[in-house]
Design a protein around this motif. Sequence first.
Motif: not given
Length: 290
Positions: A287, A277, A280-281, A124, A205, A166-167, A126, A257
């Motif tokens: 990750s 998702i 904010r990842a 991942v 989310w 995110s990715d 991001p 994710l």
Amino acid sequence: MADEPDLAAQLAAAQEQVAQLSEELEETNRGVLALYAELDTQADELRHANELKSRFLAYMSHEFRTPLGAIQSMTRLLLDRMDGPLTGEQERQVQFIHQNAQEFTEIVNDLLDLAKVEAGRIDVSPGWFDMVDLFAALRGMFKPVLTNPEVSLIFEEATDVPQVFSDDRKLAQILRNYISNALKFTPRGEVRVSARCMAVDGQDWVQFAVTDTGIGIAKESHGAIFRDFSQIDSPLQRSLRGTGLGLSLSKRLAELLGGSVGMDSEVDKGSTFFVRIPLRAAPSGDSTTA
């Protein structure tokens, strides 16, 4: 009071019973250890078989890509009339070859990505991106394939969604699968793509949804729709090609994710597929890698 001989007999019987129980317990322990050893062996064999399957899928996918790319390149040259004009029948035949090669390429790509996920070779990565840019890229990607004038592809303006960390490539791949399926199974009407923010258990989310007015999916099939090789049993499904891997791959990518997927559908009324998702990842250093 009991006589001493009676007490001695009772004590001897109790000791014999304890010894028998100890022997049974020891035998049970040996059986448990043997079972654990057998389970470990089977787990090793399963891991080895899974590794071989992933290697095979990756190898075959790579091997298929080169000839498929050559076929697509040659058919594009023919369709562009680089080597002279085509008759109407020749154009239909070349177009058929081109479309089949493109569909086969998509299947190969899904197999390769699935093999990478199972082998833990997808990371991942991001970064910050805007909904406007993501939707614009998807709109441009599907513009050439919108050949049915009775179906409209609509991207709603995501005014309340800020920048997402995110990715975006993996998210775009999930949405491509959703949109592609929606267009396939919507003979007329619209396919609508939207995004909205939500708070669940104190965490922010963003949920992306692809809603269509297509053939829908029977309720008894809902539980299997995200499984490998799952396909809808309908006349329209049988007339289209595919492996049924797109939604399964989408589910695994969403989990990478840190999110989830879901759907809601009713026969003859349409379907909604969504992916949720984190807004904010986790930073790239934290990750998760499948």
